[in-house]
Scaffold this motif. Structure first.
Motif, mmCIF file in Angstrom:
data_model
loop_
_atom_site.group_PDB
_atom_site.id
_atom_site.type_symbol
_atom_site.label_atom_id
_atom_site.label_comp_id
_atom_site.label_asym_id
_atom_site.label_seq_id
_atom_site.Cartn_x
_atom_site.Cartn_y
_atom_site.Cartn_z
ATOM 1 N N ASN A 1 39.295 35.929 37.946
ATOM 2 C CA ASN A 1 38.744 36.619 36.798
ATOM 3 C C ASN A 1 39.822 37.482 36.152
ATOM 4 O OD1 ASN A 1 36.110 35.589 37.142
ATOM 5 N ND2 ASN A 1 35.646 37.159 38.677
ATOM 6 N N GLN B 1 38.794 33.154 32.762
ATOM 7 C CA GLN B 1 39.411 32.648 33.978
ATOM 8 C C GLN B 1 40.907 32.450 33.723
ATOM 9 O OE1 GLN B 1 38.150 31.977 37.203
ATOM 10 N NE2 GLN B 1 36.538 33.300 36.353
ATOM 11 N N GLU C 1 44.932 31.594 35.590
ATOM 12 C CA GLU C 1 45.674 31.016 36.720
ATOM 13 C C GLU C 1 46.978 31.798 36.897
ATOM 14 O OE1 GLU C 1 48.064 26.901 37.937
ATOM 15 O OE2 GLU C 1 46.720 26.957 36.175
#
Length: 270
Positions: free
Chosen positions: A2, A15, A17
């Motif tokens: 998150n 979201q 990465e």
């Protein structure tokens, strides 16, 4: 994971990465990197483009995240759907932003308060800052510039990094204030050991030759005035003295420093 990011006037939860970190060329610290995807209505695309464009590294205004500020290191987008307006999908790569504004600079054991500061990477680390002082520290600084201007010193940028960096003086401008203090715009360069050395300066050696001629003419005028005052007329000896004083010569460092003086230091930025 998150991820929170302040965009378009609101905190957006997306979201993200985690990407491999990078080493800061300024501080040597590891900087976080993330990638994320953000979808907005097509009628807000231009607004978002402006906001993202203003945060592009290295000089952009960072985007606010939760406990971290971020610069944009990569960005692309595409339109999807057939509605009106279409949905615009933005893919961003963000890099953790650093605080690169020193509150003080230490050159060796000399402590200087800073009123403005900027640093950047131009193959090597370059630091530019403004300082003002009418104290003993100012006299010591002037001696460092004049007597040891070609040497390298341990420099600490307080508020940026407490790790010393080996740097030498670059451009050193100064301005006398109404109170008699000196404001200085100093540039320090961390190019010690760089094999190719420093790049050639613009308009050199013409500028240096011009500077020599100006100093010689000034000195000649001084000698002429002194002779006129003491003798009343120019003798052969006096004429020879004037000609000798007017001959160009290699400047001392102290003489060259007078050409680093400006009446408006702010014209040159930081």
């Amino acid at each position: 994971m998150n991820f929170s990011l302040n965009l378009l006037g609101a905190v957006r939860q997306v979201q993200a990465e985690e990407l491999p970190s990078v080493t800061s060329a300024h501080t040597g610290q590891q900087l976080r990197r993330v990638s994320l995807e953000l979808r907005v209505s097509g009628d807000r695309h231009d607004e978002l483009e402006v906001e993202i464009g203003g945060a592009v590294e290295p000089d952009g205004h960072p985007l606010e995240g939760e406990g971290t500020r971020w610069l944009v290191s990569g960005h692309r987008y595409s339109y999807t759907g057939s509605g009106d307006p279409q949905t615009c999908t933005h893919q961003l790569e963000l890099q953790e932003a650093e605080t690169l504004h020193a509150t003080a600079v230490e050159i060796g054991d000399l402590f200087l308060d800073v009123t403005a500061c900027k640093e950047w990477i131009d193959g090597v680390l370059v630091l530019s800052f403004v300082t003002e002082s009418a104290t003993e520290a100012d006299q010591r600084l002037e001696e460092l510039i004049v007597e040891r201007g070609e040497e390298y010193f341990d420099v600490v940028r307080r508020g940026v990094s407490d790790t010393p960096v080996r740097m030498c003086f670059g451009r050193c401008l100064w301005q006398e204030t109404d109170s008699g203090a000196r404001r200085r715009n100093l540039v320090l360069v961390a190019d010690e050991g760089k094999e190719e050395g420093r790049p050639p300066l613009f308009n050199e050696p013409q500028l240096c030759r011009t500077t020599e001629a100006v100093v010689a003419s000034t000195q000649a005028l001084k000698v002429l005035v002194e002779e006129l005052q003491t003798q009343g007329v120019l003798s052969e000896e006096a004429a020879d003295g004037v000609r000798g004083a007017a001959a160009p010569h290699q400047l001392t460092t102290r003489q060259s420093r007078q050409f680093s003086r400006t009446y408006d230091l702010d014209r040159y930025g930081v």
